[in-house]
Write a protein that holds these residues in place. Sequence first.
Motif, mmCIF file in Angstrom:
data_model
loop_
_atom_site.group_PDB
_atom_site.id
_atom_site.type_symbol
_atom_site.label_atom_id
_atom_site.label_comp_id
_atom_site.label_asym_id
_atom_site.label_seq_id
_atom_site.Cartn_x
_atom_site.Cartn_y
_atom_site.Cartn_z
ATOM 1 N N VAL A 60 0.842 -1.202 0.000
ATOM 2 C CA VAL A 60 0.000 0.000 0.000
ATOM 3 C C VAL A 60 0.878 1.254 0.000
ATOM 4 N N LEU A 61 1.924 1.254 0.808
ATOM 5 C CA LEU A 61 2.845 2.399 0.828
ATOM 6 C C LEU A 61 3.545 2.560 -0.516
ATOM 7 N N PHE A 62 3.964 1.444 -1.093
ATOM 8 C CA PHE A 62 4.615 1.495 -2.400
ATOM 9 C C PHE A 62 3.658 2.024 -3.463
ATOM 10 N N THR A 63 2.398 1.610 -3.378
ATOM 11 C CA THR A 63 1.395 2.108 -4.317
ATOM 12 C C THR A 63 1.197 3.608 -4.150
ATOM 13 N N GLY A 64 1.194 4.074 -2.898
ATOM 14 C CA GLY A 64 1.081 5.507 -2.658
ATOM 15 C C GLY A 64 2.219 6.278 -3.301
ATOM 16 N N LEU A 65 3.426 5.720 -3.254
ATOM 17 C CA LEU A 65 4.578 6.360 -3.895
ATOM 18 C C LEU A 65 4.391 6.405 -5.409
ATOM 19 N N LEU A 66 3.916 5.306 -5.991
ATOM 20 C CA LEU A 66 3.686 5.270 -7.435
ATOM 21 C C LEU A 66 2.604 6.270 -7.846
ATOM 22 N N VAL A 67 1.511 6.315 -7.083
ATOM 23 C CA VAL A 67 0.413 7.235 -7.411
ATOM 24 C C VAL A 67 0.879 8.679 -7.296
ATOM 25 N N ALA A 68 1.656 8.985 -6.258
ATOM 26 C CA ALA A 68 2.166 10.349 -6.096
ATOM 27 C C ALA A 68 3.076 10.731 -7.252
ATOM 28 N N ALA A 69 3.918 9.796 -7.690
ATOM 29 C CA ALA A 69 4.807 10.079 -8.816
ATOM 30 C C ALA A 69 4.011 10.277 -10.099
ATOM 31 N N GLY A 70 3.016 9.406 -10.314
ATOM 32 C CA GLY A 70 2.220 9.525 -11.527
ATOM 33 C C GLY A 70 1.283 10.716 -11.519
ATOM 34 N N GLY A 71 0.898 11.188 -10.322
ATOM 35 C CA GLY A 71 -0.023 12.315 -10.219
ATOM 36 C C GLY A 71 0.656 13.614 -9.872
ATOM 37 N N LEU A 72 1.963 13.692 -10.110
ATOM 38 C CA LEU A 72 2.733 14.872 -9.713
ATOM 39 C C LEU A 72 2.235 16.138 -10.400
ATOM 40 N N ALA A 73 1.722 16.013 -11.614
ATOM 41 C CA ALA A 73 1.227 17.181 -12.343
ATOM 42 C C ALA A 73 -0.206 17.554 -11.954
ATOM 43 N N VAL A 74 -0.771 16.888 -10.963
ATOM 44 C CA VAL A 74 -2.121 17.107 -10.444
ATOM 45 C C VAL A 74 -3.185 16.650 -11.447
ATOM 46 N N VAL A 75 -3.155 17.167 -12.670
ATOM 47 C CA VAL A 75 -4.156 16.748 -13.665
ATOM 48 C C VAL A 75 -3.938 15.304 -14.093
ATOM 49 N N THR A 76 -2.788 14.728 -13.759
ATOM 50 C CA THR A 76 -2.534 13.320 -14.067
ATOM 51 C C THR A 76 -2.924 12.404 -12.907
ATOM 52 N N LEU A 77 -3.482 12.986 -11.828
ATOM 53 C CA LEU A 77 -3.835 12.175 -10.660
ATOM 54 C C LEU A 77 -4.892 11.114 -10.968
ATOM 55 N N PRO A 78 -5.951 11.395 -11.744
ATOM 56 C CA PRO A 78 -6.915 10.326 -12.046
ATOM 57 C C PRO A 78 -6.263 9.120 -12.716
ATOM 58 N N ALA A 79 -5.384 9.352 -13.666
ATOM 59 C CA ALA A 79 -4.701 8.243 -14.319
ATOM 60 C C ALA A 79 -3.826 7.483 -13.328
ATOM 61 N N ALA A 80 -3.149 8.207 -12.437
ATOM 62 C CA ALA A 80 -2.292 7.558 -11.448
ATOM 63 C C ALA A 80 -3.113 6.736 -10.464
ATOM 64 N N LEU A 81 -4.256 7.266 -10.028
ATOM 65 C CA LEU A 81 -5.116 6.510 -9.121
ATOM 66 C C LEU A 81 -5.653 5.252 -9.788
ATOM 67 N N ALA A 82 -6.101 5.379 -11.027
ATOM 68 C CA ALA A 82 -6.628 4.212 -11.738
ATOM 69 C C ALA A 82 -5.558 3.132 -11.863
ATOM 70 N N ALA A 83 -4.335 3.548 -12.198
ATOM 71 C CA ALA A 83 -3.246 2.585 -12.323
ATOM 72 C C ALA A 83 -2.886 1.977 -10.968
ATOM 73 N N GLY A 84 -2.896 2.803 -9.907
ATOM 74 C CA GLY A 84 -2.594 2.283 -8.575
ATOM 75 C C GLY A 84 -3.630 1.295 -8.077
#
Length: 216
Positions: free
Chosen positions: A42-66
């Motif tokens: 879960v912590l590792f997933t949070g790191l991946l989602v934060a990295a993928g959603g760094l631009a804010v508008v990319t957060l939905p894609a990062a959450l879906a992938a996580g």
Amino acid sequence: MDRRELRAARRADASGSGPTLEERAPRRHPGATGAFALFGEVLFTGLLVAAGGLAVVTLPAALAAGIRHLHRYAGAEASHARLFWRDWRAALPGGLVVGVAGVALALVLALDIDLAGSGALPGGAAIAVVGWAGAVALGVALLAASGAWTPETGWRPAVRGIPAAIAADPVGALYLAATAVFVGVVTWMLPPLLLVALGCAAFAVVAIPVRRQRAA
């Protein structure tokens, strides 16, 4: 097997003193058997989602992938980080549209809340309540849509299906609302905890439907 026998079987399985539950019935989520390992994922997933959603508008894609990453982990499937990034890239085109719309709506709600708190608007308290409720609803919609996204169907059915999903499981929607509030409060109190909060949010989307399966 009644509930008492099932509890006894689970204790025997956990302690190693008896037959494993796999001998009685296959596990529904065989990858999520170790609590500590699951917490680490879960912590590792949070790191991946934060990295993928760094631009804010990319957060939905990062959450879906996580969320899909944790689904694979819980199902004891391959859950390498490269699969997360593959899903992130697939979710990104439509996810950017969802992200831009979400950011715009969040800014409008933030402006309403700020104006309500400044006393410049009559009925500011009521407007603030509506603003905060809208922010929570936005968080629920984001989590629900991200959990429903798949590479095969895309974002449009995921977004359009939000009302039906909430109507089908209103208690689950309340859990999602609590998750959205948790992410907001934790991030406000200590921003570095956003990594943990995002991982927990993705895990909540995976875990909430399981409660209905157990009840059934």
